[in-house]
Enzyme design. Sequence first.
Site, PDB file in Angstrom:
ATOM      1  N   GLU A  35       0.835  -1.205   0.000  1.00 33.59           N
ATOM      2  CA  GLU A  35       0.000   0.000   0.000  1.00 33.59           C
ATOM      3  C   GLU A  35       0.869   1.254   0.000  1.00 33.59           C
ATOM      4  O   GLU A  35       0.592   2.220  -0.721  1.00 33.59           O
ATOM      5  CB  GLU A  35      -0.921  -0.009   1.222  1.00 33.59           C
ATOM      6  CG  GLU A  35      -1.842   1.198   1.301  1.00 33.59           C
ATOM      7  CD  GLU A  35      -2.715   1.190   2.537  1.00 33.59           C
ATOM      8  OE1 GLU A  35      -3.628   2.029   2.617  1.00 33.59           O
ATOM      9  OE2 GLU A  35      -2.484   0.341   3.438  1.00 33.59           O
ATOM     10  N   CYS A  40      -1.835  -0.236  13.111  1.00 32.60           N
ATOM     11  CA  CYS A  40      -1.793  -1.422  13.972  1.00 32.60           C
ATOM     12  C   CYS A  40      -2.324  -1.151  15.366  1.00 32.60           C
ATOM     13  O   CYS A  40      -2.820  -2.053  16.038  1.00 32.60           O
ATOM     14  CB  CYS A  40      -0.357  -1.937  14.101  1.00 32.60           C
ATOM     15  SG  CYS A  40       0.375  -2.488  12.564  1.00 32.60           S
ATOM     16  N   SER A  88      -3.323   3.570   7.027  1.00 29.58           N
ATOM     17  CA  SER A  88      -3.221   2.357   6.225  1.00 29.58           C
ATOM     18  C   SER A  88      -4.510   1.559   6.346  1.00 29.58           C
ATOM     19  O   SER A  88      -5.107   1.471   7.428  1.00 29.58           O
ATOM     20  CB  SER A  88      -2.042   1.509   6.706  1.00 29.58           C
ATOM     21  OG  SER A  88      -2.058   0.247   6.079  1.00 29.58           O
ATOM     22  N   GLU A 140     -10.871  -2.938  19.977  1.00 31.50           N
ATOM     23  CA  GLU A 140     -10.730  -3.251  18.557  1.00 31.50           C
ATOM     24  C   GLU A 140     -11.507  -4.517  18.192  1.00 31.50           C
ATOM     25  O   GLU A 140     -12.200  -4.556  17.174  1.00 31.50           O
ATOM     26  CB  GLU A 140      -9.259  -3.434  18.209  1.00 31.50           C
ATOM     27  CG  GLU A 140      -9.026  -3.751  16.722  1.00 31.50           C
ATOM     28  CD  GLU A 140      -7.559  -3.975  16.397  1.00 31.50           C
ATOM     29  OE1 GLU A 140      -6.987  -3.168  15.651  1.00 31.50           O
ATOM     30  OE2 GLU A 140      -6.989  -4.961  16.902  1.00 31.50           O
ATOM     31  N   GLU A 146     -16.458  -3.058  12.501  1.00 30.31           N
ATOM     32  CA  GLU A 146     -15.658  -3.368  11.310  1.00 30.31           C
ATOM     33  C   GLU A 146     -15.046  -4.763  11.370  1.00 30.31           C
ATOM     34  O   GLU A 146     -14.677  -5.326  10.332  1.00 30.31           O
ATOM     35  CB  GLU A 146     -14.517  -2.350  11.151  1.00 30.31           C
ATOM     36  CG  GLU A 146     -14.985  -0.942  10.811  1.00 30.31           C
ATOM     37  CD  GLU A 146     -15.186  -0.084  12.037  1.00 30.31           C
ATOM     38  OE1 GLU A 146     -15.143   1.156  11.899  1.00 30.31           O
ATOM     39  OE2 GLU A 146     -15.398  -0.645  13.150  1.00 30.31           O
ATOM     40  N   CYS A 196       4.321  -1.519  22.231  1.00 31.42           N
ATOM     41  CA  CYS A 196       3.507  -2.562  22.869  1.00 31.42           C
ATOM     42  C   CYS A 196       4.188  -3.189  24.076  1.00 31.42           C
ATOM     43  O   CYS A 196       3.505  -3.722  24.956  1.00 31.42           O
ATOM     44  CB  CYS A 196       3.158  -3.646  21.857  1.00 31.42           C
ATOM     45  SG  CYS A 196       2.260  -3.033  20.413  1.00 31.42           S
TER      46      CYS A 196
END
Length: 563
Positions: free
Chosen positions: A283, A300, A320, A358, A363, A499
């Site tokens: 992408e 992410c 992205s 998430e 979605e 993370c």
Amino acid sequence: MDSKKYMVIDGINVEIENEKNILELIHKAGIDLPTFCYYSELSIYGACRMCMVENEWGGMEAACSTPPKAGKKVFTNTESLRKYRKMNLELLLSNHCRDCTTCEKSGACRLQDLAKRFGIEQVRFNNPKSAPKLDDSSVSITRDQNKCILCGDCVRMCKEVQNVGAIDFAHRGSKMTVSTAFDIPISESNCVGCGQCSAVCPTGAITVKNDIDKVWKALHDPKIHVSVQVAPAVRVAAGKALGLGNNDNAMGRIVAALRRMGFDEIFDTATGADLVVLEESNEFLSRLEEGGKIPLFTSCCPAWVQYCEKNHPDLLPHLSTAQSPMEMFAAIIKEHDKQAGTKSVHVAIMPCTAKKFEAAREEFRNEDGQIVDYVLTTQELVRMINESGILFPQLEPEAVDLPFGTRSGAGVIFGVTGGVTEAVIRRVASDKSLASLDAIAFSGVRGMEGVKEAKVPYGDRILKIAVVSGLGNAEKLIQKIKSGVHYDLVEVMACPGGCVAGAGQPVSDRQNKADRGKALYAADKLSNIKRAEENPLMLTLYQGLLKGRVHELLHVEYKPKED
């Protein structure tokens, strides 16, 4: 000895160098002075008064807010200070819900630790806060006002470091609380679910949302096939909390423990990260060559996505469309199980509280429900292993399962700030030599700094890249971009350090987080596959399960929310 360069602490001469306050000098002297409201990365608040020291004239001063002074003498452990601290602790406990045995933070509570340290065996004052006052509206965190000691750590973290400001002090005097605006549920505020408030909360006032019982129920149902994926950052944080005593890669033992607990298939999220590298780099190159929206922001991190949605919806076209490693990999696993006719529940073990949000997003649902059924944090994993009675250090390491058992070192380093960028650079770089890997590693993308920049050659041009961790740093970078500063690629992680410092990880200090990052780079070093495109599983997936369905299974488009 030059007295101008020293302070005298408990009769010990301690050299003054670059310390900002007496507290840092006391730590340097090897003394653990009790604190609730002091974090070196946050502003000085001085509310808890636990770090008081006594000067040579018998006066008391707060060590956190008093700068060092050459020749000054202070004492940290006098009779007056011990009485003062005990009284302070009693007053805090008298205004605190003390159901310690059933508290999520039991065993890791700073108030509990200090009460034990100072021998508080009884509280002489009435306790008006015995019943919980919960806000469990968020899928990421749970708030209990009756366990709050008003230290302000969560408020300052949310405002100063994360630039969110979802919570603040409300009311005055004895009625003061930490609250959202107009006391609305936290889920209706501008909270992005990063959970960093829970990471600095010294008590059980803000904790990670607990989904352990739901996962146990699935594991105990013989009709359900339960698969699980483990994120890269988890393997370098769980071991120390489970008795290994270090931040080394404990993935093999984690796999063994999960197998004993009843999980049917165990996978490594780093495999999903390899998919992200391929899709995101494709992408990125497409946008570069075809004049798409630049800079390309990574997507992410779900807390960063929420921050963008709530504060900069105009930047959503720059995100992205590649899903996160967790969602990409879950889509692959669920589709594989569906084709095999298997009724499955999929669990993701993550360092992050925002991953719970998430997983619940519209979605990432299909006709069968959530693609990731449950998200557990590293903290929850540790609790489940302890609950099972498994002696973690005694386990023999085991391997993840086929058919998705191969991953690259590039996928593993996703867990530390700069890792996503480095993995993408490895993919797009024309030079695939070992020397090129070293050059990329030292290009400026590594390190725990909150803002990093790198320039990387690509063809006949130089790519300008930025890496930020911490949403406050992200906001500063966004303002630079909007003022005209150009970048081609921007990696954003909501948690400072990436993370490895996620709010779902066992609580740690800055050095511990840096050590976790180093452990991920060490795991990459030992991997015989360095780049995502070299992972043979990727070719198998693209020629098989993903054929003709890449965009359907691996991509998502975030759009501005309607008011």
